[in-house]
Write a protein that holds these residues in place. Structure first.
Motif, PDB file in Angstrom:
ATOM      1  N   SER A   1       0.850  -1.227   0.058  1.00 26.56           N
ATOM      2  CA  SER A   1       0.047  -0.029   0.070  1.00 26.56           C
ATOM      3  C   SER A   1       0.887   1.195   0.088  1.00 26.56           C
ATOM      4  O   SER A   1       1.564   1.547   0.931  1.00 26.56           O
ATOM      5  CB  SER A   1      -0.736   0.127   1.262  1.00 26.56           C
ATOM      6  OG  SER A   1      -1.826  -0.913   1.048  1.00 26.56           O
ATOM      7  N   GLN A   2       0.931   1.935  -1.254  1.00 28.42           N
ATOM      8  CA  GLN A   2       1.708   3.203  -1.306  1.00 28.42           C
ATOM      9  C   GLN A   2       0.849   4.267  -1.732  1.00 28.42           C
ATOM     10  O   GLN A   2      -0.077   4.269  -2.293  1.00 28.42           O
ATOM     11  CB  GLN A   2       2.651   2.726  -2.521  1.00 28.42           C
ATOM     12  CG  GLN A   2       3.515   4.083  -2.952  1.00 28.42           C
ATOM     13  CD  GLN A   2       4.729   3.993  -1.756  1.00 28.42           C
ATOM     14  OE1 GLN A   2       4.938   3.156  -1.092  1.00 28.42           O
ATOM     15  NE2 GLN A   2       5.503   5.378  -1.794  1.00 28.42           N
ATOM     16  N   GLN A   3       1.170   5.526  -0.899  1.00 27.71           N
ATOM     17  CA  GLN A   3       0.578   6.659  -1.198  1.00 27.71           C
ATOM     18  C   GLN A   3       0.743   7.590  -2.554  1.00 27.71           C
ATOM     19  O   GLN A   3       1.887   7.668  -2.728  1.00 27.71           O
ATOM     20  CB  GLN A   3       0.697   7.823  -0.133  1.00 27.71           C
ATOM     21  CG  GLN A   3      -0.460   9.023   0.046  1.00 27.71           C
ATOM     22  CD  GLN A   3      -1.844   8.118   0.777  1.00 27.71           C
ATOM     23  OE1 GLN A   3      -2.853   8.482  -0.009  1.00 27.71           O
ATOM     24  NE2 GLN A   3      -1.760   8.211   2.080  1.00 27.71           N
ATOM     25  N   ILE A   4      -0.134   7.728  -3.397  1.00 33.62           N
ATOM     26  CA  ILE A   4       0.058   8.256  -4.585  1.00 33.62           C
ATOM     27  C   ILE A   4       0.755   9.713  -4.314  1.00 33.62           C
ATOM     28  O   ILE A   4       0.364  10.301  -3.294  1.00 33.62           O
ATOM     29  CB  ILE A   4      -1.089   8.124  -5.570  1.00 33.62           C
ATOM     30  CG1 ILE A   4      -0.629   8.406  -7.013  1.00 33.62           C
ATOM     31  CG2 ILE A   4      -2.136   9.318  -5.164  1.00 33.62           C
ATOM     32  CD1 ILE A   4       0.101   7.295  -7.692  1.00 33.62           C
TER      33      ILE A   4
ATOM     34  N   GLY B   1      -0.669  -3.832  -4.961  1.00 32.63           N
ATOM     35  CA  GLY B   1      -1.368  -5.174  -4.262  1.00 32.63           C
ATOM     36  C   GLY B   1      -0.715  -6.408  -5.029  1.00 32.63           C
ATOM     37  O   GLY B   1       0.479  -6.228  -5.539  1.00 32.63           O
ATOM     38  N   ALA B   2      -1.274  -7.459  -5.256  1.00 27.52           N
ATOM     39  CA  ALA B   2      -0.777  -8.795  -5.613  1.00 27.52           C
ATOM     40  C   ALA B   2      -1.772  -9.361  -7.132  1.00 27.52           C
ATOM     41  O   ALA B   2      -1.382 -10.470  -7.305  1.00 27.52           O
ATOM     42  CB  ALA B   2      -0.689  -9.597  -4.602  1.00 27.52           C
ATOM     43  N   ASN B   3      -2.295  -8.391  -7.655  1.00 27.90           N
ATOM     44  CA  ASN B   3      -3.489  -8.828  -8.509  1.00 27.90           C
ATOM     45  C   ASN B   3      -3.260  -8.128  -9.933  1.00 27.90           C
ATOM     46  O   ASN B   3      -3.322  -7.207 -10.092  1.00 27.90           O
ATOM     47  CB  ASN B   3      -4.855  -8.619  -8.239  1.00 27.90           C
ATOM     48  CG  ASN B   3      -5.908  -8.882  -9.366  1.00 27.90           C
ATOM     49  OD1 ASN B   3      -5.462 -10.044  -9.997  1.00 27.90           O
ATOM     50  ND2 ASN B   3      -7.031  -8.714  -9.030  1.00 27.90           N
ATOM     51  N   PRO B   4      -2.316  -8.905 -10.650  1.00 31.31           N
ATOM     52  CA  PRO B   4      -2.118  -8.245 -12.216  1.00 31.31           C
ATOM     53  C   PRO B   4      -3.106  -8.259 -13.011  1.00 31.31           C
ATOM     54  O   PRO B   4      -3.140  -7.468 -14.050  1.00 31.31           O
ATOM     55  CB  PRO B   4      -0.813  -9.218 -12.443  1.00 31.31           C
ATOM     56  CG  PRO B   4      -1.195 -10.549 -11.936  1.00 31.31           C
ATOM     57  CD  PRO B   4      -1.561 -10.106 -10.634  1.00 31.31           C
ATOM     58  N   ASP B   5      -4.181  -9.003 -12.526  1.00 33.19           N
ATOM     59  CA  ASP B   5      -5.428  -8.831 -13.439  1.00 33.19           C
ATOM     60  C   ASP B   5      -6.501  -7.965 -12.907  1.00 33.19           C
ATOM     61  O   ASP B   5      -7.504  -8.091 -13.446  1.00 33.19           O
ATOM     62  CB  ASP B   5      -5.901 -10.457 -13.601  1.00 33.19           C
ATOM     63  CG  ASP B   5      -5.294 -11.226 -14.517  1.00 33.19           C
ATOM     64  OD1 ASP B   5      -4.454 -10.934 -15.314  1.00 33.19           O
ATOM     65  OD2 ASP B   5      -5.178 -12.474 -13.932  1.00 33.19           O
TER      66      ASP B   5
END
Length: 572
Positions: free
Chosen positions: A135-138, A155-159
């Motif tokens: 979780s990174q702040q834009i 996150g961890a979802n490339p799709d």
């Protein structure tokens, strides 16, 4: 059943035809009191093309919510409140415009007064992998300017899918909250590959037009027009793809801040040493045309103008089948980690024509043993990249029209030139076996066998948004094509009858004030399609009558002393 006479059909609904177009405020409200004040959309909402919307403050579409925007919808960004649209992680945007009815985000200022950085911009955030914490702040001040302004991505979802963003124009974004803390025109943070992004134009942005922070979102048919900073910026492990992109620069618009430089591509793996985080920034782009601020090497531009492509900090960004011209310097492979990626084939530049005033392909830092940037670029297996000697843009195939900004500008290389005949390839290197890319036989964004009016930019782009009249909510604009005509003319629209849109062509043998208006049979004005000074040329404008009732309409061209009227039939 008895049919109503045609005239009566026209009169039915005439009050709605000429009623004042409604305006709806999105967000906390106008004014400095709402500067960066958050507003959270928690449910589903649809924006309609029959309404003009005023975007205010920081408008968040929260997780699990959906914002749907109909084709042809106009959204104005409020300057005082730094209007910004943020699609949060887990939310979706369905902005699915069309060629004749693009969706437009633009400045709320009147025509002639719009300028770079009038409002914030658009951020789309997703759950695809990056090389930063999950979780990174834009960037842009989120998470600290006001309570409830978190804008996390990754996150961890490339799709992951953030929805559809298609046939959209974003004009005058990039407001500066403070020095070096602007919002880009269109920001992608951890956006996944199931998000559809195509036919996007960002114009007059106060920061980068497009920036990709990680994720693997793909994009086709992008236009970057007269931005202030970089055209395309990639960071934090972005591994997506871009094909068919056109960037045009204005020598008077550049990043003038003390630490700033202005580049075409700027690609980093990450911003802090040792730059080794994984996944690496490894995006691939093909068929890009970048036309910089220098039409020839005899002139000079501000020293803030730097590279056509700056690849650094461990990036593995690769370029194929492209034409990049008009900058003081060409491509720089900046540091040893990036040089290693090039030497080992993880960073490629193939079948690409480069033109720059000097330092066409260089390295900085090191170099590592066995690497020389110019020798590497000229490797025969890379498909005749065009060499590393300084030359003119005309040597690549661009005429002076490629550097104009009026309606006669033309970025298509001339027939027989390097830009038109040099080979392209899609079965080599890191492109091999990737069916997402559309195989074509040419380099750059445009097919040299077609006029500019017949390219993928036709019908939905706008190259003069400063002077466009949006007062009636019409989002389509005219396109120029062909040679200079010998006489004024107004052609019959086609198709005719039509539903709901038609094309009107007209010819101007000289520069003059032009109005093109549509009237009903009662003589009431139904639409203003053109109202401004124009240069000589042949033009076409798309008239979208989806909000008008069926009937016979008149359209009139006034150009100086020339007047002509023709009829058309809207049959719904």
């Amino acid at each position: 059943m008895r049919k109503l006479p045609l005239l009566l059909l026209i009169l039915v609904g005439v009050s709605s035809l000429f009623a004042q177009r409604p305006t709806v405020v999105l967000g906390p409200g106008q004014g400095t009191a709402n500067f960066r004040v958050p507003f959270h959309q928690t449910g589903h909402r649809t924006l309609s093309r029959d309404t003009t919307y005023l975007l205010t403050g920081w408008y968040f579409v929260d997780s699990l919510a959906t914002l749907t925007i109909q084709p042809g919808t106009l959204i104005l960004g409020d300057t005082a409140s730094a209007a910004t649209l943020i699609i949060k992680r887990g939310a979706k945007i369905h902005a699915n415009g069309t060629q004749t009815q693009p969706i437009v985000f633009t400045s709320s200022r009147p025509r002639g007064q719009r300028k770079v950085g009038d409002w914030g911009g658009i951020l789309i955030l997703g759950s695809a992998p990056t090389n930063k914490p999950t979780s990174q702040q834009i960037e842009g001040g989120f998470g600290r300017a006001h309570p409830n302004t978190d804008a996390q991505y990754g996150g961890a979802n490339p799709d992951d899918s953030s929805g559809v963003f298609r046939y959209v124009r974003i004009e005058f974004p990039g407001i500066a909250f403070e020095q070096d803390n602007e919002i880009n025109g269109l920001t992608f943070g951890g956006v996944g590959r199931k998000t559809l992004v195509e036919y996007i134009q960002v114009s007059y942005c106060g920061d980068d037009d497009y920036e990709f922070f990680g994720g693997n979102v793909d994009a086709k048919y992008l236009v970057s027009w007269k931005t202030l900073d970089d055209n395309f910026d990639t960071d934090h492990g972005w591994s997506g793809r871009i094909q068919f992109a056109y960037a045009k620069r204005d020598s008077t618009l550049f990043d003038a801040s003390a630490p700033g430089t202005t580049n075409g591509f700027e690609s980093d793996n990450e911003g802090s040493a040792p730059f080794t985080s994984i996944p690496r920034t490894s995006g691939r782009v093909s068929n890009v045309t970048i036309i910089g601020p220098q039409s020839d090497t005899s002139g000079t531009v501000n020293p803030k103008w730097h590279h056509l492509a700056l690849i650094r900090r461990g990036s593995e960004f690769s370029i194929y089948n492209s034409i990049l011209v008009g900058y003081p310097w060409g491509i720089q492979i900046r540091d040893t980690l990036t040089q290693r990626a090039a030497l080992e084939g993880r960073l490629e530049i193939r079948n690409t024509s480069i033109q720059a005033k000097s330092r066409v392909v260089t390295h900085a830092g090191g170099p590592i043993a066995g690497f020389d940037a110019a020798t590497w670029f000229n490797t025969p297996a890379f498909g005749n990249n065009g060499g590393t000697s300084p030359r003119q843009a005309s040597d690549v195939g661009f005429t002076s029209a490629a550097f104009r900004f009026d309606a006669t500008h033309n970025p298509v290389p001339r027939a027989g030139s390097e830009g038109a005949t040099a080979p392209a390839a899609f079965s080599v290197g890191r492109l091999s076996g990737d069916t997402w890319f559309t195989p074509v036989t040419y380099r750059g964004a445009f097919n040299p066998a077609l006029p500019f009016s017949a390219q993928w930019t036709a019908g939905w782009t706008n190259f003069d948004p400063v002077n466009t009249d949006y007062s009636r909510g019409v989002t389509s604009v005219e396109q120029v094509h062909g040679a200079i005509p010998v006489a004024f003319a107004l052609e019959q629209n086609y198709p005719n009858p039509f539903n709901p849109s038609t094309v009107i062509r007209y010819s101007l043998p000289q520069a003059t004030r032009v109005t093109l208006k549509v009237y009903d049979l009662m003589g009431r004005e139904a639409a203003v399609l053109v109202d401004r000074n124009m240069t000589a040329g042949q033009y076409e404008v798309v008239f979208d009558a989806s909000e008008l009732p069926s009937g016979v309409y008149m359209y009139q061209l006034r150009a100086g002393e020339f007047r002509q009227v023709k009829r058309m039939v809207l049959a719904k």
